[in-house]
Design an enzyme around this catalytic site. Structure first.
Site, PDB file in Angstrom:
ATOM      1  N   LYS A 203     -22.010  32.785 -15.719  1.00 45.40           N
ATOM      2  CA  LYS A 203     -21.290  33.859 -14.809  1.00 45.40           C
ATOM      3  C   LYS A 203     -21.169  35.257 -15.080  1.00 45.40           C
ATOM      4  O   LYS A 203     -20.587  35.513 -16.287  1.00 45.40           O
ATOM      5  CB  LYS A 203     -19.883  33.162 -14.572  1.00 45.40           C
ATOM      6  CG  LYS A 203     -19.793  31.716 -14.004  1.00 45.40           C
ATOM      7  CD  LYS A 203     -18.646  31.578 -13.316  1.00 45.40           C
ATOM      8  CE  LYS A 203     -18.018  30.281 -13.526  1.00 45.40           C
ATOM      9  NZ  LYS A 203     -16.724  30.263 -13.847  1.00 45.40           N
ATOM     10  N   GLY A 355     -21.186  29.582 -27.566  1.00 51.11           N
ATOM     11  CA  GLY A 355     -21.347  28.117 -27.569  1.00 51.11           C
ATOM     12  C   GLY A 355     -22.633  27.772 -27.256  1.00 51.11           C
ATOM     13  O   GLY A 355     -23.536  27.220 -28.227  1.00 51.11           O
TER      14      GLY A 355
HETATM   15  P1  ADP Z   1     -22.439  30.637 -23.995  1.00 53.33           P
HETATM   16  O1  ADP Z   1     -21.632  29.455 -24.101  1.00 53.33           O
HETATM   17  O2  ADP Z   1     -23.482  30.953 -24.691  1.00 53.33           O
HETATM   18  O3  ADP Z   1     -21.584  31.902 -23.854  1.00 53.33           O
HETATM   19  P2  ADP Z   1     -22.524  30.430 -21.118  1.00 53.33           P
HETATM   20  O4  ADP Z   1     -21.493  29.317 -21.111  1.00 53.33           O
HETATM   21  O5  ADP Z   1     -22.327  31.546 -20.308  1.00 53.33           O
HETATM   22  O6  ADP Z   1     -23.220  30.674 -22.368  1.00 53.33           O
HETATM   23  O7  ADP Z   1     -23.740  29.859 -19.972  1.00 53.33           O
HETATM   24  C1  ADP Z   1     -24.431  28.894 -20.654  1.00 53.33           C
HETATM   25  C2  ADP Z   1     -24.766  28.008 -19.348  1.00 53.33           C
HETATM   26  O8  ADP Z   1     -25.310  28.695 -18.301  1.00 53.33           O
HETATM   27  C3  ADP Z   1     -26.039  26.798 -19.720  1.00 53.33           C
HETATM   28  O9  ADP Z   1     -25.249  25.617 -19.441  1.00 53.33           O
HETATM   29  C4  ADP Z   1     -27.061  27.093 -18.637  1.00 53.33           C
HETATM   30  O10 ADP Z   1     -27.461  25.957 -18.171  1.00 53.33           O
HETATM   31  C5  ADP Z   1     -26.250  27.961 -17.417  1.00 53.33           C
HETATM   32  N1  ADP Z   1     -27.472  28.665 -16.848  1.00 53.33           N
HETATM   33  C6  ADP Z   1     -28.363  29.532 -17.336  1.00 53.33           C
HETATM   34  N2  ADP Z   1     -29.050  30.045 -16.451  1.00 53.33           N
HETATM   35  C7  ADP Z   1     -28.897  29.486 -15.269  1.00 53.33           C
HETATM   36  C8  ADP Z   1     -29.446  29.243 -14.063  1.00 53.33           C
HETATM   37  N3  ADP Z   1     -30.340  30.147 -13.740  1.00 53.33           N
HETATM   38  N4  ADP Z   1     -28.715  28.483 -13.045  1.00 53.33           N
HETATM   39  C9  ADP Z   1     -27.625  27.844 -13.414  1.00 53.33           C
HETATM   40  N5  ADP Z   1     -27.360  27.824 -14.508  1.00 53.33           N
HETATM   41  C10 ADP Z   1     -27.624  28.588 -15.669  1.00 53.33           C
HETATM   42 MG    MG Z   2     -20.695  28.125 -22.697  1.00 51.63          MG
END
Ligand code: ADP
Ligand code: MG
Length: 398
Positions: A203, A355
């Site tokens: 997001k 994460g």
């Molecule tokens: P982090 O934990 O590293 O901060 P986030 O929690 O913000 O990362 O985002 C990770 C999630 O975003 C993953 O579960 C991934 O599947 C999802 N994601 C990435 N690209 C897309 C996309 N194009 N459409 C839907 N979900 C996505």
């Molecule tokens: Mg995450």
């Protein structure tokens, strides 16, 4: 304001209350009991624990685990973590099912120098998240010195991360906290250029402040993941059924404009008609057909990002480029992981956190080639944004 560290205190014979981040994933052992599934965070706390033991202090460990909602929940007990820690330290680690109160105070008072005890999940008490004074005082009653080594929880003002520090004489940073702050300060305040930031993940709204800060300090901010579709739609592109935050379109547009070309968006995409491992995936250009959704960055984008990264002297990465949990949408994330590792081999200073990002990195096999893998997600983003972290602010000034 710089904070005191472990090097500033005499620990001999002292009760040293260490807030660690033992919020580890659990699974079930063969005998049906809970077990630690990934001990990265436990290992990350070992330098601090070993230092206090070497100095003949008494080690009292506290942490949260999961979201028990302020009441005891046997599935989220830290008991199995005590056992696991014992095997890593090759030392007996006692466990207390009480976190505060007379019983645990007596046990702690009777501890020998150089011994270790882990207390039960702080979030079994509603006073933890509420940062209640009485719970914070209960924790402080166990401590001559308080050490915060839980960087991953430092963006939260809870009793064990912030409140407790008010009621002890000395509150200092642990080794992990110090190394996180050093690496992230270098990226935030003093980066070698070119600096390339990569942001992706679920997001835009989770990361607005960080996007704004990095689009200012980085030479290029490469965007991927679901958040790219909010930007692309705001700029008038067709994004099909991709995930978009409609209420952030204006914000995304103004972020993009303010960055004056430093924000780089995907120019092609891996798309499918559903977020499913069996869906038919294909590659499309800048615009996505009406009935398809973007689930990964495409090969042309990978090339653009790889090129930018190959020039970088400083790299910071948070957020996967696609749905890396599904093989056919993981290529972009894996390619970026490799490009960051290659740039690091060529002398760049690289930081990766979050994460899901760290688990994607670990799947890529390149973890060892990164300069600093942060144990923080929200804490890292908050720090990079330039906002204060309550868990650090609360510590004693140097
Ligand atoms: P982090 O934990 O590293 O901060 P986030 O929690 O913000 O990362 O985002 C990770 C999630 O975003 C993953 O579960 C991934 O599947 C999802 N994601 C990435 N690209 C897309 C996309 N194009 N459409 C839907 N979900 C996505
Ligand atoms: Mg995450």
């Amino acid at each position: 304001m710089p904070k005191l560290t472990l090097d500033d205190v005499n620990l001999r014979g002292k009760r040293v209350l260490i807030r660690v981040d033992f919020n580890v994933p659990l699974d079930t052992a063969e005998d049906g009991s809970p077990a630690v599934a990934d001990d990265t965070r436990i290992r990350a706390a070992l330098p601090t624990i070993r230092h206090v033991l070497d100095q003949q202090g008494k080690v009292i460990l506290i942490s949260h685990l999961g979201r028990p909602g302020g009441q005891p929940n046997p599935d989220l007990s830290l008991a199995c973590v005590a056992e696991h820690l014992g095997s890593l330290l090759d030392e007996r680690v006692r466990f207390s099912s009480n976190t505060v109160g007379d019983t645990v105070e007596e046990v702690v008072d009777g501890m020998n120098e150089g011994s270790v005890i882990l207390l039960e999940n702080t979030r079994f008490d509603s006073g933890e998240k509420g940062n209640d004074e009485s719970f914070a005082r209960g924790l402080a009653a166990l401590a001559d010195v308080y050490v915060n080594d839980a960087f991953g929880a430092a963006h939260r003002a809870h009793a064990s991360t912030a409140g407790v520090a008010q009621f002890v004489d000395m509150a200092v940073m642990g080794r992990l906290m110090e190394s996180e702050i050093d690496a992230l300060t270098r990226v935030r305040d003093n980066p070698d250029h070119p600096m390339v930031a990569i942001l992706g993940g679920a997001k835009v709204s989770d990361k607005l402040g960080t996007i704004r800060a990095l689009s200012d300090s980085a030479d290029h901010l490469l965007i991927g993941g679901a958040m790219s579709y909010t930007f692309l739609k705001a700029l008038g592109r067709d994004v099909g059924t991709s995930r978009v935050e409609e209420d952030r379109l204006d914000t995304a547009e103004s972020l993009y404009e303010d960055a004056e070309g430093r924000i780089v968006l995907p120019s092609d995409h891996v798309v499918a008609d559903a977020l499913d491992e069996d869906a038919d995936a294909s590659v499309v250009g800048a615009d996505i057909p009406d009935d398809l959704m973007g689930l990964d960055i495409g090969p042309e984008t990978v090339e653009t990002y790889r090129e930018a990264l190959s020039e970088a002297e400083t790299i910071v990465w948070n957020g996967p480029m696609g749905v890396f949990e599904i093989e056919q949408f993981a290529k972009g994330t894996m390619a970026v992981a490799e490009a960051v590792a290659d740039a690091t081999d060529d002398g760049a200073f690289s930081v990766v956190g979050g994460g899901d990002s760290v688990s994607a990195l670990s799947r890529s096999g390149f973890t060892e080639r990164i300069s600093h893998v942060s144990t923080g997600g929200g804490a890292m983003l908050t720090f990079l944004e330039g906002a204060p972290l309550p868990g650090i602010e609360a510590l004693s000034d140097a």
